[in-house]
Design an enzyme around this catalytic site. Structure first.
Site, PDB file in Angstrom:
ATOM      1  N   GLU A   1       1.157  -1.468  -0.284  1.00 35.38           N
ATOM      2  CA  GLU A   1       0.062  -0.440  -0.058  1.00 35.38           C
ATOM      3  C   GLU A   1       1.024   1.366  -0.189  1.00 35.38           C
ATOM      4  O   GLU A   1       1.312   1.471   0.888  1.00 35.38           O
ATOM      5  CB  GLU A   1      -0.618   0.216   1.223  1.00 35.38           C
ATOM      6  CG  GLU A   1      -1.502  -0.808   1.340  1.00 35.38           C
ATOM      7  CD  GLU A   1      -2.853  -0.962   2.567  1.00 35.38           C
ATOM      8  OE1 GLU A   1      -2.358  -0.315   2.741  1.00 35.38           O
ATOM      9  OE2 GLU A   1      -3.415  -2.348   3.134  1.00 35.38           O
TER      10      GLU A   1
ATOM     11  N   GLU B   1      -8.523   1.145  -4.380  1.00 37.72           N
ATOM     12  CA  GLU B   1      -9.303   0.759  -3.962  1.00 37.72           C
ATOM     13  C   GLU B   1      -9.921   1.781  -3.230  1.00 37.72           C
ATOM     14  O   GLU B   1      -9.181   2.448  -3.182  1.00 37.72           O
ATOM     15  CB  GLU B   1      -8.434   0.070  -2.527  1.00 37.72           C
ATOM     16  CG  GLU B   1     -10.175  -0.119  -1.483  1.00 37.72           C
ATOM     17  CD  GLU B   1      -9.687  -1.393  -0.577  1.00 37.72           C
ATOM     18  OE1 GLU B   1      -8.038  -1.690  -0.094  1.00 37.72           O
ATOM     19  OE2 GLU B   1     -10.709  -1.326   0.825  1.00 37.72           O
TER      20      GLU B   1
HETATM   21  O1  KIV Z   1      -6.037  -7.119   1.896  1.00 39.71           O
HETATM   22  C1  KIV Z   1      -7.530  -7.331   0.876  1.00 39.71           C
HETATM   23  O2  KIV Z   1      -7.771  -8.304   0.446  1.00 39.71           O
HETATM   24  C2  KIV Z   1      -7.483  -6.128   0.074  1.00 39.71           C
HETATM   25  C3  KIV Z   1      -7.663  -6.349  -0.855  1.00 39.71           C
HETATM   26  C4  KIV Z   1      -9.272  -5.846   0.083  1.00 39.71           C
HETATM   27  C5  KIV Z   1      -8.100  -5.486  -1.721  1.00 39.71           C
HETATM   28  O3  KIV Z   1      -5.555  -5.263  -0.019  1.00 39.71           O
END
Ligand code: KIV
Length: 286
Positions: A119, A186
């Protein structure tokens, strides 16, 4: 069971070129992975949402590399042909590039991932570049970054103002130039998702980001209806598993209480002569 051809990064890039959408779902265990292996799913994300849906935490922050590498390995065993995305948990890549490379190596070498997801925004472009130089394929997760929930001030859609949208669009370019091999967007408005998807050759996977990305990812428990109650707006339910499972749990409990299960047929039976001998032995001992 027929064996499927392996989905690689090149497959995903070709899907984008051919305008064939890329279905992706999260998965956290071997048994479910075996089912996904038999489906037309292209990719599987072993997300840090594991912390929420399987461990019961209210955020993804407590999840560790060890947790995720263990379950990602199990998912790889069940789904050998799928493009497997390992999710790097909180503080496993933010501290420094060396730690990021070392931890990503656990996902690539031990768990057998095809890429790792981090991220990020432009502030971590150097880390993405260092990981890429170290041969690690990186998926850059932009927009709502659940590991930054406390900075975001909650799980809110990102990029709703022109200035915020521009920042995310620029971040996507900067991370592509840093060496990211794919993007995950997201909770951004569909207009922003469309602009980013059109401006990059990288496969773009959307999560609550509308119809214009090259593919879509959803949390398995949400799409299967594991819990009752209204799903979020971004989710379409494909099953009501909570109903099926609750009925099964109740039927099992009722059967045990009513002595309908287990029956003798549900266990092994001694050979008749051994049983007779046992009776004699017990009689001798009084
Ligand atoms: O951790 C996860 O499941 C995610 C998704 C919601 C994209 O990053």
């Amino acid at each position: 069971m027929t064996s499927r051809s392996r989905i690689t990064l090149q497959t995903l890039v070709a899907r984008k070129r051919e305008r064939r959408k890329i279905p992706v779902v999260t998965c956290y265990d071997y048994a479910t992975a075996c089912l996904l292996e038999q489906s037309e799913m292209d990719a599987v994300l072993v997300g840090d949402t594991y912390g929420e849906v399987c461990l019961g935490h209210s955020t993804t922050l407590p999840v560790t590399v060890d947790h995720l590498v263990t379950i990602t390995t199990a998912v790889r065993h069940g789904a050998p042909s799928k493009f497997l995305i390992g999710d790097m948990p909180y503080l496993s890549y933010q501290v420094c590039s060396e730690e990021a490379i070392h931890n990503a190596g656990e996902f690539m070498a031990r768990a057998g991932c095809d890429c790792v997801k981090v991220e990020v925004d432009r502030r971590l472009a150097d880390t993405v570049a260092a990981m890429s130089r170290a041969t690690i394929p990186v998926m850059a997760h932009l927009g709502l970054k659940p590991q930054s929930v406390h900075q975001h001030g909650g799980y809110k859609c990102q990029g709703k103002t022109a200035q915020d949208a521009l920042t995310i669009i620029e971040d996507a370019k900067i991370l592509e130039e840093a060496g990211a091999v794919a993007l995950l967007l997201e909770a951004v408005p569909h207009e922003v998702a469309r602009i980013i998807t059109e401006r990059t050759a990288l496969p773009v996977i959307g999560c609550a980001a509308g119809p214009h990305c090259d593919g879509a990812v959803v949390v398995l428990h949400d799409m299967l209806g594991y819990s009752a109650g209204h799903p979020p707006r971004s989710i379409k339910r494909y099953a009501e598993l909570h109903r099926v499972l609750l009925d099964a749990f109740q039927a099992y409990a009722d059967d045990v209480v009513a002595e309908r299960f287990p029956e003798e047929a549900h266990s092994a039976t001694m050979p008749k002569h051994e049983y007779e001998r046992l009776a004699t032995l017990l009689a001798k001992r009084g």
